[in-house]
Design an enzyme around this catalytic site. Structure first.
Site, PDB file in Angstrom:
ATOM      1  N   PRO A 110       0.828  -1.110   0.665  1.00 17.58           N
ATOM      2  CA  PRO A 110       0.238   0.235   0.095  1.00 17.58           C
ATOM      3  C   PRO A 110       0.742   1.107   0.127  1.00 17.58           C
ATOM      4  CG  PRO A 110      -0.775  -1.674   1.643  1.00 17.58           C
ATOM      5  CD  PRO A 110       0.608  -1.981   1.134  1.00 17.58           C
ATOM      6  N   GLU A 111       0.471   2.036  -0.722  1.00 21.15           N
ATOM      7  CA  GLU A 111       1.063   3.685  -1.116  1.00 21.15           C
ATOM      8  C   GLU A 111       0.112   4.475  -0.196  1.00 21.15           C
ATOM      9  OE1 GLU A 111       2.799   4.325  -4.903  1.00 21.15           O
ATOM     10  OE2 GLU A 111       3.677   1.399  -5.216  1.00 21.15           O
TER      11      GLU A 111
ATOM     12  N   ARG B 122      13.047  -5.294  -7.897  1.00 27.36           N
ATOM     13  CA  ARG B 122      11.944  -5.313  -8.296  1.00 27.36           C
ATOM     14  C   ARG B 122      11.297  -4.953  -9.973  1.00 27.36           C
ATOM     15  NH1 ARG B 122       8.397  -3.666  -4.121  1.00 27.36           N
ATOM     16  NH2 ARG B 122       6.649  -3.969  -5.424  1.00 27.36           N
TER      17      ARG B 122
ATOM     18  N   LYS C 246       2.897   6.443   3.924  1.00 27.02           N
ATOM     19  CA  LYS C 246       2.505   4.950   4.438  1.00 27.02           C
ATOM     20  C   LYS C 246       2.380   4.802   5.835  1.00 27.02           C
ATOM     21  CE  LYS C 246       5.694   3.741   0.303  1.00 27.02           C
ATOM     22  NZ  LYS C 246       6.177   3.052   0.054  1.00 27.02           N
TER      23      LYS C 246
END
Ligand SMILES: [Zn+2]
Length: 283
Positions: free
Chosen positions: A2-3, A266, A61
């Site tokens: 989640p951002e 990533r 966050k």
């Protein structure tokens, strides 16, 4: 993970369903969920029992529920969920902490499949918990200073995407919104931060604020289906993503297939035409 838009969606849900209520029981079902609370699960529970919850706040966050001068701080990690629902519903196997309230109404559960998230009790943390005091303001906060951000960004040696992910420079930005904002601003992720011009930074900040606002409007991005709001519902922004997770699909602006590059274990997604790779790119 989640951002900002996802955490802000959860914060708004807690403001609606939990703020103003008095905590009754706190049950820690898995000690890992309070591993950052050094005094242990019993102390965590005792500190919160009988406390009235004030409207929740957020930075980047992280979100926290002030209780008197202190705070209950939450970081959702990869898969953490804060869910409000009828207290007699079944406990799912990934429920880590359960809060009931004196009014006998809906309870609050911290559910975390991968247990990377955590909650802690921050003494004196109502305004800003000390453990996150080093985190920079996020671009939706009134305290965010564009001029200061631009100066600090342009003092960096690395690439612009790496800088955006550094929570001590700007908070709330992760892989998804970094890629989306860079695409909107037509900047390649490997552009050297110290070679960005004033208008580049300005365009990038506008893009970030814009993409955050749009994502918030539809409840965030549920890319890996683990992120949900406090009622357990997914967000819909994944339908509006231009490049993130869309390798080989056409760029919505020019039709060129989206490219995926390895980036810090990533990926970085970009349009090879709208975001030309710099000659001396940096990770
Ligand atoms: Zn393009």
């Amino acid at each position: 993970m989640p951002e900002l838009p996802e955490v802000e969606t959860v914060r708004r849900g807690l403001a609606e369903h939990v703020a103003g209520r008095v905590i009754d029981e706190v049950t820690v079902l898995h000690p890992r969920a309070v591993r950052r609370h050094v005094a242990g699960p019993e102390d965590f529970a005792a500190a919160l029992r009988g406390q009235r919850v004030s409207p929740p706040l957020r930075r980047g966050k992280y979100l926290w529920l002030p209780v008197a001068d202190d705070a209950l701080l939450a970081h959702l990690g990869m898969s953490g969920q804060l869910i409000v629902g009828e207290p007699d519903r079944e406990l799912s196997s990934h429920t880590r902490i359960r809060f009931t309230f004196r009014d006998g109404g809906p309870d609050l559960r911290f559910i975390d499949q991968r247990t990377f998230g955590h909650l802690l009790f921050s003494v004196g943390g109502a305004q800003l918990p000390s453990v996150i005091a080093h985190i920079a303001p996020d671009p939706l906060e009134p305290a965010f200073d564009r001029t200061r951000f631009a100066a600090r960004l342009r003092a960096r040696r690395g690439g612009v995407k790496r800088a955006l992910l550094d929570q001590s420079l700007i908070s709330g930005v992760g892989n998804i919104y970094a890629d989306e904002a860079l695409w909107r601003a037509r900047l390649h992720w490997a552009r050297a931060a110290d070679r960005l011009r004033g208008p580049d930074v300005s365009r990038l900040l506008d893009a970030l604020q814009e993409v955050f606002a749009e994502a918030l409007g539809v409840g965030g991005t549920s890319f890996d289906s683990l992120y949900v709001n406090v009622s357990g519902q997914s967000g819909y922004f994944d339908r509006s993503l231009a490049v993130y997770g869309r390798e080989g699909e056409p760029c919505p602006r020019c039709g060129t297939p989206v490219r995926r590059d390895p980036f810090m274990n990533r990926s970085a997604y970009s349009c090879p035409v709208c975001q030309p790779r710099p000659r001396n790119g940096r990770t």
